[in-house]
Design a protein around this motif. Structure first.
Motif, PDB file in Angstrom:
ATOM      1  N   VAL A   5       0.863  -1.185   0.000  1.00 17.80           N
ATOM      2  CA  VAL A   5       0.000   0.000   0.000  1.00 17.80           C
ATOM      3  C   VAL A   5       0.902   1.238   0.000  1.00 17.80           C
ATOM      4  CG1 VAL A   5      -1.903   1.201   1.123  1.00 17.80           C
ATOM      5  CG2 VAL A   5      -1.723  -1.294   1.325  1.00 17.80           C
ATOM      6  N   GLU A   6       0.668   2.117  -0.982  1.00 18.60           N
ATOM      7  CA  GLU A   6       1.477   3.341  -1.105  1.00 18.60           C
ATOM      8  C   GLU A   6       0.752   4.521  -0.466  1.00 18.60           C
ATOM      9  OE1 GLU A   6       2.459   4.218  -5.182  1.00 18.60           O
ATOM     10  OE2 GLU A   6       3.041   2.154  -5.593  1.00 18.60           O
ATOM     11  N   PHE A   7       1.510   5.352   0.230  1.00 16.28           N
ATOM     12  CA  PHE A   7       0.947   6.527   0.916  1.00 16.28           C
ATOM     13  C   PHE A   7       1.701   7.791   0.529  1.00 16.28           C
ATOM     14  CE2 PHE A   7       0.201   2.902   3.654  1.00 16.28           C
ATOM     15  CZ  PHE A   7      -1.099   3.078   4.102  1.00 16.28           C
TER      16      PHE A   7
ATOM     17  N   VAL B  66      -3.730   7.808   1.562  1.00 14.01           N
ATOM     18  CA  VAL B  66      -3.421   6.555   0.863  1.00 14.01           C
ATOM     19  C   VAL B  66      -3.483   6.810  -0.645  1.00 14.01           C
ATOM     20  CG1 VAL B  66      -5.819   5.717   1.162  1.00 14.01           C
ATOM     21  CG2 VAL B  66      -3.998   4.092   0.609  1.00 14.01           C
ATOM     22  N   ASN B  67      -2.485   6.337  -1.386  1.00 13.81           N
ATOM     23  CA  ASN B  67      -2.424   6.575  -2.833  1.00 13.81           C
ATOM     24  C   ASN B  67      -2.999   5.395  -3.607  1.00 13.81           C
ATOM     25  OD1 ASN B  67      -1.752   7.324  -5.471  1.00 13.81           O
ATOM     26  ND2 ASN B  67       0.355   6.628  -5.272  1.00 13.81           N
ATOM     27  N   GLU B  68      -2.323   4.264  -3.558  1.00 15.57           N
ATOM     28  CA  GLU B  68      -2.791   3.105  -4.323  1.00 15.57           C
ATOM     29  C   GLU B  68      -2.220   1.842  -3.704  1.00 15.57           C
ATOM     30  OE1 GLU B  68      -1.356   3.220  -8.351  1.00 15.57           O
ATOM     31  OE2 GLU B  68       0.714   3.441  -7.719  1.00 15.57           O
ATOM     32  N   MET B  69      -2.707   0.686  -4.194  1.00 14.19           N
ATOM     33  CA  MET B  69      -2.158  -0.568  -3.678  1.00 14.19           C
ATOM     34  C   MET B  69      -1.734  -1.453  -4.847  1.00 14.19           C
ATOM     35  SD  MET B  69      -5.635  -2.375  -2.295  1.00 14.19           S
ATOM     36  CE  MET B  69      -7.018  -2.711  -3.390  1.00 14.19           C
TER      37      MET B  69
END
Ligand code: ATP
Ligand code: MG
Length: 416
Positions: A277-279, A293-296
């Protein structure tokens, strides 16, 4: 088939085992890139046989696997052969057709499931998932609007004008910053949407980022979860360039929140396997609580490559454990680490001539671990390998990483 269906049905696939028909325990992966290659290495080290389904004859994973099924990802005969050979199957890139995973799941346990990969493949569904578990995770995504029609586009000029400046991103098939256009005005937005072919998109508000980080989580069929501490990532031209993985790489309150949020996101979706998980860490802490939270990514991730050299259990080993129904050990990082991505650009000198990178000098530096993916042709922007630097403390790791980046003429040097 969702992940929960298998909880009762999943019988562990033990490494080295041989079934009644004399078939050796084999794990399969859909896709033959570098993530598949490092997965194959981890599975083989544990004692599994491996099978890779990948059309490219010279793929990084196909080259090192016991079996290489050389067909398209959605070829029925290829998929049938993979299911016949393997007791459990995973994927190594999220743009694999979800239908192929669905087909495999009728015959074998597949982790992650077609359903969750399908969500991660579509930014609209992905953001809806993040919104649905925002109460649990305590983190929301950047303000955004779905753009699928002209009416949606026109609404941005009215009610939703505060989304500008923003980034228009295609809902599907984006990676490494591809399928994205930065826009400042509604005129630019209309032109960008046309340039992207008028496909389904999301417009995200451009946020003032102070940093980016990602969290790797592994979740088993039985719901057991383990995770790594967040790593801080630096992108150059939309591609990951440097990962900082050590204590103090970001404020600990944010690190704890990111880790908890990633675990909630994995639980909420009934995820099985390794999830990244990208933040974003944002400037205006009061609006977003400092974290967005950006994307996973439904797989091991480039930002987790340092775990191979700096942790007692790597992200790839955890992927093997999770899909095969083995227990998940809590990983422990034993050294601070910095990872430098090696793109094809490193193989060209200033005048554009091909050159062999100066590995002798790089590998004379202490604590350098070189990973090349076996790709024959170096091209600008192509991920050819990575270099992880480990050492006794952050200062020495940082010093060596700067020296290595300098020798290889890597971009993002000032970010180390
Ligand atoms: P990946 O290679 O991680 O799959 P991607 O192509 O899916 O990348 P994103 O992660 O959405 O793209 O965006 C790429 C980079 O662009 C981010 O890492 C970040 O640096 C920047 N970016 C994306 N969205 C925003 C935003 N809303 N505000 C500010 N910067 C952003
Ligand atoms: Mg990204």
């Amino acid at each position: 088939m969702n992940a929960d269906t298998h909880i009762a049905a999943m019988t562990p696939v033990f490494p080295g085992s041989v079934d009644a028909a004399g078939q050796r325990a084999t794990l399969g992966v859909l896709g033959g890139g570098q993530l598949g290659r490092m997965f194959v290495h981890a599975a083989q080290r544990l004692g599994y046989f491996t099978a890779v389904l990948e059309p490219d004859a010279q793929s990084p994973a196909g080259l090192v696997s016991h079996h290489h099924i050389q067909t398209d990802y959605d070829d029925p005969a290829g998929l049938a052969q993979l299911a016949q050979l393997c007791q459990a199957i995973t994927t190594e890139f999220e743009n694999v057709p979800a239908q192929a995973l669905q087909t495999l799941a009728q015959a074998r346990p597949v982790a992650p499931s077609a359903a969750v990969v399908g969500i991660a493949q579509n930014r609209i569904e992905e953001k809806a998932h993040f919104a649905a578990c925002a109460n649990l995770s305590g983190v929301t995504c950047a303000p955004y609007a779905v753009i699928e029609t002209l009416a949606h586009l026109q609404a941005i000029q009215g009610d939703q004008a505060d989304l500008l400046p923003g980034i228009l991103k295609t809902a599907r098939m984006g990676y490494d910053g591809k399928g994205q256009i930065r826009v400042k005005t509604s005129g630019e937005l209309a032109a960008a949407w046309a340039e992207l072919g008028g496909v389904a998109c999301v417009l995200e508000k451009m946020l003032p980022l102070t940093a980016e980080c990602s969290v790797l989580v592994a979740r088993g069929w039985d719901g057991q979860v383990v995770s790594f501490a967040p790593q801080r990532n630096v992108h150059v031209n939309g591609i990951l360039a440097v990962t900082h993985a050590y204590e103090g790489n970001m404020p600990s309150s944010l690190a704890d929140r990111a880790r908890d949020a990633a675990v909630s996101i994995a639980h909420h979706i009934g995820y099985v396997g390794v999830l990244c998980v990208e933040f974003f860490v944002v400037e205006d802490g009061s609006v977003h609580g400092g974290l967005v939270v950006n994307e996973m990514a439904p797989r091991p991730h480039n930002s987790g490559h340092y775990t191979l050299d700096a942790c007692d259990v790597s992200q790839f080993e955890l992927q093997v454990h999770a899909m095969a129904g083995l227990p998940l050990p809590q990983p422990r990082q034993h050294s601070p680490a910095i990872m430098l991505n090696l793109l094809g650009d490193v193989w060209f000198d200033a005048s554009g001539q091909l050159q062999e990178p100066d590995w002798h000098s790089v590998l004379s530096l202490p604590g350098t671990h070189l990973h090349l993916y076996g790709k024959v042709e170096a091209r600008a922007g192509r991920k050819m390998g990575h270099l992880t630097i480990t050492g006794p403390d952050v200062t020495s790791v940082t010093t060596v990483a700067r020296q290595a980046a300098d020798l290889l003429n890597l971009p993002g040097l000032n970010a180390i």
